[in-house]
Write a protein that holds these residues in place. Structure first.
Motif, PDB file in Angstrom:
ATOM      1  N   GLU A  61      20.779  40.644  39.568  1.00 59.56           N
ATOM      2  CA  GLU A  61      20.921  40.529  38.115  1.00 59.56           C
ATOM      3  C   GLU A  61      20.325  41.714  37.360  1.00 59.56           C
ATOM      4  O   GLU A  61      20.577  41.916  36.174  1.00 59.56           O
ATOM      5  CB  GLU A  61      20.249  39.236  37.651  1.00 59.56           C
ATOM      6  CG  GLU A  61      20.957  38.630  36.477  1.00 59.56           C
ATOM      7  CD  GLU A  61      20.358  37.314  36.046  1.00 59.56           C
ATOM      8  OE1 GLU A  61      19.448  36.807  36.721  1.00 59.56           O
ATOM      9  OE2 GLU A  61      20.805  36.808  35.016  1.00 59.56           O
ATOM     10  N   ASP A 148      25.420  48.225  34.422  1.00 53.44           N
ATOM     11  CA  ASP A 148      25.627  46.778  34.489  1.00 53.44           C
ATOM     12  C   ASP A 148      24.721  46.176  35.560  1.00 53.44           C
ATOM     13  O   ASP A 148      23.864  46.863  36.092  1.00 53.44           O
ATOM     14  CB  ASP A 148      27.101  46.480  34.785  1.00 53.44           C
ATOM     15  CG  ASP A 148      27.561  45.186  34.116  1.00 53.44           C
ATOM     16  OD1 ASP A 148      26.930  44.153  34.354  1.00 53.44           O
ATOM     17  OD2 ASP A 148      28.556  45.217  33.373  1.00 53.44           O
TER      18      ASP A 148
ATOM     19  N   ALA B  94      34.766  32.126  36.489  1.00 47.50           N
ATOM     20  CA  ALA B  94      34.314  33.308  35.763  1.00 47.50           C
ATOM     21  C   ALA B  94      34.208  34.474  36.733  1.00 47.50           C
ATOM     22  O   ALA B  94      34.009  34.268  37.928  1.00 47.50           O
ATOM     23  CB  ALA B  94      32.960  33.040  35.119  1.00 47.50           C
ATOM     24  N   ASP B 135      36.487  32.460  32.121  1.00 44.62           N
ATOM     25  CA  ASP B 135      36.074  33.687  31.458  1.00 44.62           C
ATOM     26  C   ASP B 135      36.206  34.778  32.513  1.00 44.62           C
ATOM     27  O   ASP B 135      35.301  35.011  33.295  1.00 44.62           O
ATOM     28  CB  ASP B 135      34.623  33.562  30.963  1.00 44.62           C
ATOM     29  CG  ASP B 135      34.153  34.841  30.282  1.00 44.62           C
ATOM     30  OD1 ASP B 135      34.944  35.434  29.530  1.00 44.62           O
ATOM     31  OD2 ASP B 135      33.007  35.257  30.528  1.00 44.62           O
ATOM     32  N   ASN B 140      32.776  43.787  32.612  1.00 48.60           N
ATOM     33  CA  ASN B 140      31.355  43.461  32.625  1.00 48.60           C
ATOM     34  C   ASN B 140      30.983  42.533  33.770  1.00 48.60           C
ATOM     35  O   ASN B 140      31.759  41.660  34.144  1.00 48.60           O
ATOM     36  CB  ASN B 140      30.959  42.743  31.324  1.00 48.60           C
ATOM     37  CG  ASN B 140      31.010  43.682  30.146  1.00 48.60           C
ATOM     38  OD1 ASN B 140      30.471  44.793  30.203  1.00 48.60           O
ATOM     39  ND2 ASN B 140      31.676  43.249  29.101  1.00 48.60           N
ATOM     40  N   ARG B 142      28.691  39.455  35.313  1.00 48.26           N
ATOM     41  CA  ARG B 142      28.339  38.151  34.745  1.00 48.26           C
ATOM     42  C   ARG B 142      27.372  37.400  35.670  1.00 48.26           C
ATOM     43  O   ARG B 142      27.510  37.460  36.889  1.00 48.26           O
ATOM     44  CB  ARG B 142      29.584  37.277  34.588  1.00 48.26           C
ATOM     45  CG  ARG B 142      30.638  37.787  33.622  1.00 48.26           C
ATOM     46  CD  ARG B 142      31.903  36.965  33.785  1.00 48.26           C
ATOM     47  NE  ARG B 142      32.926  37.245  32.786  1.00 48.26           N
ATOM     48  CZ  ARG B 142      33.922  38.106  32.943  1.00 48.26           C
ATOM     49  NH1 ARG B 142      34.005  38.814  34.056  1.00 48.26           N
ATOM     50  NH2 ARG B 142      34.830  38.268  31.995  1.00 48.26           N
ATOM     51  N   THR B 143      26.458  36.662  35.037  1.00 48.95           N
ATOM     52  CA  THR B 143      25.640  35.695  35.753  1.00 48.95           C
ATOM     53  C   THR B 143      26.013  34.331  35.214  1.00 48.95           C
ATOM     54  O   THR B 143      26.093  34.152  33.990  1.00 48.95           O
ATOM     55  CB  THR B 143      24.146  35.996  35.535  1.00 48.95           C
ATOM     56  OG1 THR B 143      23.796  37.113  36.348  1.00 48.95           O
ATOM     57  CG2 THR B 143      23.276  34.818  35.931  1.00 48.95           C
ATOM     58  N   ILE B 144      26.279  33.375  36.088  1.00 49.99           N
ATOM     59  CA  ILE B 144      26.770  32.079  35.608  1.00 49.99           C
ATOM     60  C   ILE B 144      25.911  30.936  36.115  1.00 49.99           C
ATOM     61  O   ILE B 144      25.315  31.016  37.184  1.00 49.99           O
ATOM     62  CB  ILE B 144      28.250  31.840  36.009  1.00 49.99           C
ATOM     63  CG1 ILE B 144      28.425  31.813  37.529  1.00 49.99           C
ATOM     64  CG2 ILE B 144      29.148  32.902  35.402  1.00 49.99           C
ATOM     65  CD1 ILE B 144      29.809  31.368  37.982  1.00 49.99           C
ATOM     66  N   ILE B 155      27.480  31.556  30.693  1.00 45.10           N
ATOM     67  CA  ILE B 155      27.798  32.883  31.213  1.00 45.10           C
ATOM     68  C   ILE B 155      26.982  33.918  30.461  1.00 45.10           C
ATOM     69  O   ILE B 155      26.978  33.936  29.227  1.00 45.10           O
ATOM     70  CB  ILE B 155      29.299  33.186  31.034  1.00 45.10           C
ATOM     71  CG1 ILE B 155      30.125  32.134  31.783  1.00 45.10           C
ATOM     72  CG2 ILE B 155      29.637  34.585  31.539  1.00 45.10           C
ATOM     73  CD1 ILE B 155      31.504  31.962  31.244  1.00 45.10           C
ATOM     74  N   ARG B 156      26.279  34.749  31.216  1.00 41.88           N
ATOM     75  CA  ARG B 156      25.500  35.798  30.586  1.00 41.88           C
ATOM     76  C   ARG B 156      25.942  37.158  31.129  1.00 41.88           C
ATOM     77  O   ARG B 156      26.223  37.299  32.315  1.00 41.88           O
ATOM     78  CB  ARG B 156      24.008  35.588  30.866  1.00 41.88           C
ATOM     79  CG  ARG B 156      23.104  36.247  29.853  1.00 41.88           C
ATOM     80  CD  ARG B 156      21.760  35.550  29.755  1.00 41.88           C
ATOM     81  NE  ARG B 156      21.183  35.305  31.066  1.00 41.88           N
ATOM     82  CZ  ARG B 156      20.619  36.275  31.800  1.00 41.88           C
ATOM     83  NH1 ARG B 156      20.562  37.503  31.349  1.00 41.88           N
ATOM     84  NH2 ARG B 156      20.118  35.990  32.980  1.00 41.88           N
ATOM     85  N   THR B 157      26.018  38.159  30.232  1.00 48.84           N
ATOM     86  CA  THR B 157      26.376  39.509  30.663  1.00 48.84           C
ATOM     87  C   THR B 157      25.139  40.396  30.605  1.00 48.84           C
ATOM     88  O   THR B 157      24.091  39.992  30.121  1.00 48.84           O
ATOM     89  CB  THR B 157      27.463  40.118  29.752  1.00 48.84           C
ATOM     90  OG1 THR B 157      26.909  40.253  28.437  1.00 48.84           O
ATOM     91  CG2 THR B 157      28.699  39.257  29.699  1.00 48.84           C
TER      92      THR B 157
END
Lengths: 210, 165
Positions: A61, A148, B94, B135, B140, B142-144, B155-157
């Protein structure tokens, strides 16, 4: 190489030496470019599942600035130059002579191409050292840039590998500023050869593939 | 009161959870996070899919969670084994982004995100599981995180944008 887990100590030593030679050359190029002394760490060779590997290098992350190049030629593979975004900003500010530069201000074309070029120069010097050492023909592709999550960018380099198994061999070398050795390490080179490339590399150096 | 556990799955892995626990995966790029759940039973499974088709594998044992065509079927089995009812299953997905916008990486792997999404949907259709929300695409990571109790997928970018579907 059918199974990455069948590597011997000699193979690991060779891969570590590759990281040493490649990143050593790249560190020299970076230090000329920025006119400051850059040090490098002892390379780590990681053999891990994809999920484990992401954790080993800082967690999927974590947001990073990443320059990616595909290696074509005798031993195809993927190469990543990964930096914390703040560090990438500092490099770009120094290269373009603009102290106010920030990636936060949207897609700055000049800044992005400066970072891409930095990645290009470093990866180019890494690969040319590797090509000299192994006498193999290796050509880097045009560099691509992404800022990212580590997992999102690095997983792209695992796609070819993942077709052959669930393990990755990662050659990881860190570079850092000599004057601040205790601060967080500044950048990482990740070399991820395609599965078939390992035997080619070992053969080129006179060691049998298994 | 029970303690809520966030079960984390990595790339090419899958797992199933029951409320109040939640399930999450981090750093989806071209990979697709597919969730299959039965909200009435508050049970949900998630897979972090890397590649569209198991025919892309070069021999050896196949990790079913890695390929869209095998992951969906295996995930359904996991969810049903954990108490999910076949006819009540729904899906959310996602991911499937294109992280690098150049062609040097070889044409085959460039559209991998879109192909992952296509194959996941095709498989869900094969098992008659409706896709309630998605989504997907874009550029980008994503963390889901999925909550089996509410059926919400957060969902977080990387830019800390947060959305719920």
């Amino acid at each position: 190489m059918e199974d990455v887990r069948s590597l011997t100590g000699t193979h690991i030593d060779i891969l570590r030496e590759i990281g040493n030679i490649g990143a050593g050359n790249a560190a020299t190029a970076l230090s000329l470019l920025l006119n400051k002394k850059i040090e490098m760490s002892v390379p780590r060779v990681q053999i891990a599942t994809f999920a484990e590997m992401m954790e080993l290098i800082g967690g999927p992350e974590q947001v990073v600035a990443c320059v990616y190049l595909r290696i074509e030629g005798d031993a195809p593979g993927n190469m990543f130059f990964v930096l914390p975004p703040e560090q990438a900003e500092r490099f770009v500010r120094r290269m373009i002579g603009d102290d106010s530069f920030s990636f936060q201000d949207g897609a700055d074309e000049l800044g992005c191409s400066a970072l891409q070029e930095l990645g290009n120069i470093l990866a180019g010097s890494y690969l040319s050292a590797l090509a000299d050492f192994t006498q193999l023909a290796l050509h880097p592709s045009v560099p691509a840039l992404a800022i990212d999550m580590l997992g999102a960018v690095l997983s792209f380099g695992l796609l070819e590998l993942s077709r052959a198994g669930d393990y990755a061999i990662l050659i990881d070398t860190a570079i850092y500023d000599e004057r601040r050795p205790n601060e967080s390490i500044d950048g990482h080179f990740f070399l991820l050869p395609d599965p078939e490339s390992f035997s080619t590399i070992f053969r080129a150096l006179g060691v049998s593939g298994r | 009161m029970s303690i809520v556990q966030a079960v984390k799955i990595g790339i090419a892995e899958m797992e199933v959870v029951k409320a109040p626990n939640v399930i999450r995966t981090c750093g989806l790029g071209s990979c697709v996070g597919v969730v299959i759940y039965d909200i009435g039973k508050a049970v949900a499974g998630m897979a972090h899919v890397m590649l569209p088709h198991s025919s892309m594998a070069r021999g050896g044992d196949i990790n079913v969670a890695k390929y869209a065509d095998t992951a969906v079927e295996a995930l359904i089995r996991l969810v049903v084994a954990a108490g999910g009812r076949k006819g009540m299953l729904r899906a959310k997905l996602a991911g499937g982004a294109q992280m690098f916008s150049f062609s040097a990486a070889g044409g085959d792997m460039m559209r991998i995100g879109a192909r992952n999404v296509e194959e996941v949907k095709k498989q869900l259709e094969r098992f008659h599981i409706p896709v309630v929300a998605e989504d997907v695409g874009g550029h980008n990571g994503r963390t889901i995180e999925f909550h089996p109790q509410t059926g919400v997928l957060s969902i977080r970018t990387a830019s800390q944008e947060l959305k719920e579907i």
